[in-house]
Design a protein around this motif. Structure first.
Motif, mmCIF file in Angstrom:
data_model
loop_
_atom_site.group_PDB
_atom_site.id
_atom_site.type_symbol
_atom_site.label_atom_id
_atom_site.label_comp_id
_atom_site.label_asym_id
_atom_site.label_seq_id
_atom_site.Cartn_x
_atom_site.Cartn_y
_atom_site.Cartn_z
ATOM 1 N N ALA A 428 51.771 -26.796 -8.111
ATOM 2 C CA ALA A 428 51.777 -27.374 -9.450
ATOM 3 C C ALA A 428 53.153 -27.205 -10.095
ATOM 4 O O ALA A 428 53.638 -28.103 -10.796
ATOM 5 N N PHE A 429 53.783 -26.073 -9.865
ATOM 6 C CA PHE A 429 55.123 -25.835 -10.415
ATOM 7 C C PHE A 429 56.137 -26.797 -9.809
ATOM 8 O O PHE A 429 56.984 -27.357 -10.516
ATOM 9 N N HIS A 430 56.068 -27.001 -8.512
ATOM 10 C CA HIS A 430 56.985 -27.936 -7.856
ATOM 11 C C HIS A 430 56.829 -29.345 -8.423
ATOM 12 O O HIS A 430 57.819 -30.057 -8.636
ATOM 13 N N ALA A 431 55.591 -29.762 -8.653
ATOM 14 C CA ALA A 431 55.363 -31.090 -9.215
ATOM 15 C C ALA A 431 55.889 -31.182 -10.643
ATOM 16 O O ALA A 431 56.394 -32.222 -11.066
ATOM 17 N N LYS A 432 55.786 -30.070 -11.386
ATOM 18 C CA LYS A 432 56.233 -30.077 -12.778
ATOM 19 C C LYS A 432 57.745 -30.174 -12.909
ATOM 20 O O LYS A 432 58.258 -30.887 -13.773
ATOM 21 N N VAL A 433 58.481 -29.478 -12.052
ATOM 22 C CA VAL A 433 59.928 -29.382 -12.239
ATOM 23 C C VAL A 433 60.717 -30.449 -11.479
ATOM 24 O O VAL A 433 61.890 -30.666 -11.772
ATOM 25 N N SER A 434 60.118 -31.112 -10.505
ATOM 26 C CA SER A 434 60.858 -32.072 -9.691
ATOM 27 C C SER A 434 61.368 -33.231 -10.532
ATOM 28 O O SER A 434 60.630 -33.797 -11.337
ATOM 29 N N ASP A 435 62.613 -33.570 -10.333
ATOM 30 C CA ASP A 435 63.244 -34.672 -11.037
ATOM 31 C C ASP A 435 62.623 -35.984 -10.572
ATOM 32 O O ASP A 435 62.701 -36.324 -9.389
ATOM 33 N N PRO A 436 61.984 -36.748 -11.475
ATOM 34 C CA PRO A 436 61.319 -37.990 -11.052
ATOM 35 C C PRO A 436 62.243 -38.979 -10.347
ATOM 36 O O PRO A 436 61.795 -39.776 -9.538
ATOM 37 N N ALA A 437 63.533 -38.943 -10.656
ATOM 38 C CA ALA A 437 64.453 -39.906 -10.061
ATOM 39 C C ALA A 437 64.580 -39.742 -8.557
ATOM 40 O O ALA A 437 64.851 -40.696 -7.842
ATOM 41 N N ILE A 438 64.412 -38.524 -8.070
ATOM 42 C CA ILE A 438 64.480 -38.265 -6.623
ATOM 43 C C ILE A 438 63.312 -37.368 -6.230
ATOM 44 O O ILE A 438 63.470 -36.367 -5.533
ATOM 45 N N GLY A 439 62.124 -37.728 -6.700
ATOM 46 C CA GLY A 439 60.955 -36.877 -6.534
ATOM 47 C C GLY A 439 60.647 -36.488 -5.112
ATOM 48 O O GLY A 439 60.348 -35.337 -4.821
ATOM 49 N N GLY A 440 60.693 -37.469 -4.179
ATOM 50 C CA GLY A 440 60.363 -37.155 -2.797
ATOM 51 C C GLY A 440 61.285 -36.129 -2.197
ATOM 52 O O GLY A 440 60.852 -35.150 -1.591
ATOM 53 N N THR A 444 60.113 -32.088 -1.324
ATOM 54 C CA THR A 444 60.137 -31.611 0.053
ATOM 55 C C THR A 444 61.173 -30.512 0.253
ATOM 56 O O THR A 444 60.979 -29.625 1.076
ATOM 57 N N LEU A 445 62.263 -30.544 -0.513
ATOM 58 C CA LEU A 445 63.239 -29.463 -0.428
ATOM 59 C C LEU A 445 62.636 -28.149 -0.907
ATOM 60 O O LEU A 445 62.768 -27.104 -0.249
ATOM 61 N N LEU A 446 61.948 -28.181 -2.052
ATOM 62 C CA LEU A 446 61.314 -26.964 -2.573
ATOM 63 C C LEU A 446 60.249 -26.450 -1.613
ATOM 64 O O LEU A 446 60.132 -25.241 -1.375
ATOM 65 N N ASN A 447 59.464 -27.371 -1.041
ATOM 66 C CA ASN A 447 58.413 -26.962 -0.110
ATOM 67 C C ASN A 447 58.993 -26.377 1.173
ATOM 68 O O ASN A 447 58.443 -25.431 1.749
ATOM 69 N N THR A 448 60.097 -26.952 1.640
ATOM 70 C CA THR A 448 60.743 -26.438 2.841
ATOM 71 C C THR A 448 61.246 -25.017 2.622
ATOM 72 O O THR A 448 61.066 -24.135 3.468
ATOM 73 N N MET A 449 61.869 -24.775 1.472
ATOM 74 C CA MET A 449 62.351 -23.426 1.172
ATOM 75 C C MET A 449 61.181 -22.447 1.056
ATOM 76 O O MET A 449 61.284 -21.289 1.480
ATOM 77 N N ALA A 450 60.063 -22.899 0.485
ATOM 78 C CA ALA A 450 58.892 -22.032 0.382
ATOM 79 C C ALA A 450 58.358 -21.661 1.760
ATOM 80 O O ALA A 450 57.957 -20.520 2.010
ATOM 81 N N ASN A 451 58.342 -22.635 2.673
ATOM 82 C CA ASN A 451 57.882 -22.353 4.039
ATOM 83 C C ASN A 451 58.808 -21.377 4.757
ATOM 84 O O ASN A 451 58.357 -20.458 5.449
ATOM 85 N N LEU A 452 60.108 -21.564 4.603
ATOM 86 C CA LEU A 452 61.070 -20.642 5.202
ATOM 87 C C LEU A 452 60.901 -19.248 4.638
ATOM 88 O O LEU A 452 61.051 -18.243 5.350
ATOM 89 N N GLY A 453 60.587 -19.177 3.338
ATOM 90 C CA GLY A 453 60.377 -17.882 2.712
ATOM 91 C C GLY A 453 59.193 -17.125 3.274
ATOM 92 O O GLY A 453 59.100 -15.896 3.120
ATOM 93 N N GLY A 454 58.289 -17.833 3.935
ATOM 94 C CA GLY A 454 57.170 -17.163 4.590
ATOM 95 C C GLY A 454 57.433 -16.863 6.053
ATOM 96 O O GLY A 454 56.858 -15.922 6.605
ATOM 97 N N ASN A 455 58.321 -17.626 6.683
ATOM 98 C CA ASN A 455 58.566 -17.457 8.121
ATOM 99 C C ASN A 455 59.483 -16.286 8.448
ATOM 100 O O ASN A 455 59.173 -15.467 9.323
#
Length: 540
Positions: A428-440, A444-455
């Motif tokens: 929900a936080f990622h959706a809230k803060v993502s810049d609509p102009a380059i949302g995709g 995906t950048l925020l999600n990728t960093m989150a995944n790396l943070g777990g690996n």
């Protein structure tokens, strides 16, 4: 071929995608976007079904039933190598490999966390006559099938099953399964993008359901079902009237079967399923422009601060998340029974995000994340107790009273609640803060960093536990420091006994580090959660 243009129309299309995704999350619909995020051009398939004009229509599968079935099957195929990769550590644990070797093998999980690096290429490079998505899907799935069939002939040797003195070839295993997951991640990018045009616009939301259900089912087949059918004890106890020395399937046979399935189904898709194009739903994604967008996002001070947080937040959970299941197997819990714990948790894992999302739809979603963090740390102590209790309560090798299984399942259930609270809040936080102009690209950048943070914390935890563990050879020679020492001890008639278990030390260290990290970063997380939108927007 795609164009490297950074024009306004492309940004407008991505604005639409972010709006859909934000609504998808706040409407209590669950997707695995952080679990397998990465392709900047096609992440939007995990969103609520709406027309690009914003007019919501009732979903009607007329004309899309075959496409939904195909998507579901493609995601099931994708889950098979993921499930197999998840089962291999349990198989290796029964062969007494070191935790440093387990750490090396843990790198096989990384491709799904870093696929953003090559997703723009998959989106932009293709043979137009063959099909934008089929250009990658078909060769990728053929390669997966080839890998599986070839691997089936060598897997007994790699696992050290051909000779009594043979060793596990952990390096080759890691390379092979890393490549399998790399191909599965590439297939995911292609399927995600194809879903946009395979389904009619009113049913695009079904892509999320196909992804979640299909990938979960595939993982179940490659992990839980395989471990159960591969176990001689499980098969003799529940499936056979006459006991035998082996299970109903072997890893080699399982790999060969699914390799053939990949070949057959890919051939059918190649010749029988046509790919259509819809520029409004599946726009061109320029390679250079996408990487420029990534750089624009990374340079934002707010993003840099948040990146540090999500890349380090899971240090406190590293021991509990990466070591507990392996330590339970080491303590005597059969791996197939441990895998079966996932079965009753499936409905819970489906319901939890729907419930939790009701509390993350407000302006401060990270409050839920902060509330779940210390609870998840405490559950690390509960997992530590589970491992200790496994040694104590065992009535015979591999046999435990019913209340032991009930308590371990209860512990796992509590852990899942904390995990999903943090997961849904973070989404929900990622959706809230993502810049609509380059949302995709942003999401995906925020999600990728989150995944790396777990690996990386999990890999590090596996790597360090052997150094914190002390073993003694009882009745033989050697100090049991390495696998060679263990073999020397056992050849001399001795038995390696753990005098100091590094898991307990590492668990306590991780929990202390997690508490210190939480006290240090809590205020900063609250500040980021309250920042105005302008702090998250890229300069035009």
């Amino acid at each position: 071929m795609g164009k490297d243009e950074r024009d306004g129309s492309s940004r407008q299309r991505k604005t639409t995608r972010l709006v859909e995704t934000a609504e998808f999350i706040t409407d209590s619909t669950f997707s695995q976007i952080t679990l397998d995020a990465g392709d900047s051009g096609s992440w939007q398939k995990k969103s609520k079904s709406k027309h690009t004009e914003g007019i919501e229509e009732k979903m009607d599968l007329t004309g899309d039933r075959t496409s939904v079935a195909l998507l579901m099957f493609l995601y099931i195929l994708q889950g098979i190598p993921l499930g197999l990769a998840g089962s291999i550590p349990m198989v290796l644990q029964s062969r007494r490999i070191s935790y440093k070797e387990q750490a090396l093998f843990s790198f096989v999980y990384w491709p799904f966390s870093i696929k953003l690096l090559w997703a723009p290429i998959v989106d932009a490079v293709y043979v137009e006559r063959f099909g934008r998505r089929k250009s990658w899907l078909v060769p990728t799935q053929y390669l997966i099938g080839l890998f599986m069939i070839v691997l089936s002939g060598y897997i007994p040797m790699l696992l050290g099953e051909t000779d009594q003195n043979a060793k596990v070839d952990i390096l080759t295993l890691t390379i092979v399964f890393f490549m399998l997951n790399f191909l599965a991640a590439t297939q995911d990018i292609a399927v995600d993008g194809w879903a946009l045009t395979m389904l009619s616009r009113r049913n695009i939301g079904w892509a999320s359901t196909c992804n979640t259900v299909g990938q979960t089912a595939g993982y179940f087949l490659g992990n839980v079902l395989f471990l159960a059918l591969e176990s001689a004890d499980f098969c003799n106890k529940y499936l056979r009237s006459v006991p035998e020395k082996e299970g109903l399937v072997t890893l080699a046979g399982f790999l060969y079967f699914w390799g053939v399935v990949f070949f057959v189904t890919t051939t059918l898709v190649c010749f029988l399923k046509r790919e259509k194009r819809d520029p409004e739903v599946d726009p061109e994604a320029g390679i250079v422009s996408t990487y420029y967008q990534l750089w624009d996002v990374v340079r934002l001070p707010a993003v840099m601060s948040y990146a540090f947080i999500i890349l380090t937040a899971k240090i406190g959970f590293a021991a509990a998340d990466s070591l507990t299941s392996l330590k339970l197997i080491e303590a005597g819990l059969p791996k197939e029974r441990l895998a079966l714990f996932a079965v009753p948790m499936v409905p819970v894992q489906i319901a939890l995000p729907l419930i939790i999302s009701k509390f993350t739809t407000g302006p401060r979603p990270m409050n839920v994340w902060l509330g779940a963090f210390p609870v998840r740390l405490f559950l690390g102590l509960l997992y530590l107790f589970d491992v200790w209790w496994t040694y104590v309560v065992q009535t015979a090798p591999g046999e435990f009273p019913w209340y032991y299984y009930a308590f371990v399942l209860f512990s796992y259930g509590l852990h899942q609640v904390a995990v999903y609270c943090m997961f849904v809040a973070q989404m929900a936080f990622h959706a809230k803060v993502s810049d609509p102009a380059i949302g995709g690209t942003y999401m995906t950048l925020l999600n990728t960093m989150a995944n790396l943070g777990g690996n990386w914390p999990g890999t590090l935890a596996l790597w360090m536990v052997d150094g914190l563990t002390t073993k003694t050879c009882v009745g033989g020679a050697g100090d049991c420091a390495t696998s060679s020492d263990v073999k020397l001890c056992e050849d001399a008639g001795g038995k390696c006994t753990i005098t100091v278990d590094g898991f307990y030390i590492e668990s306590v260290i991780c929990i202390i580090l997690g508490l210190l990290w939480f006290m240090w970063r809590k205020r900063r997380i609250q500040e980021l959660d309250s920042l105005e939108e302008k702090h998250w927007k890229c300069a035009r």
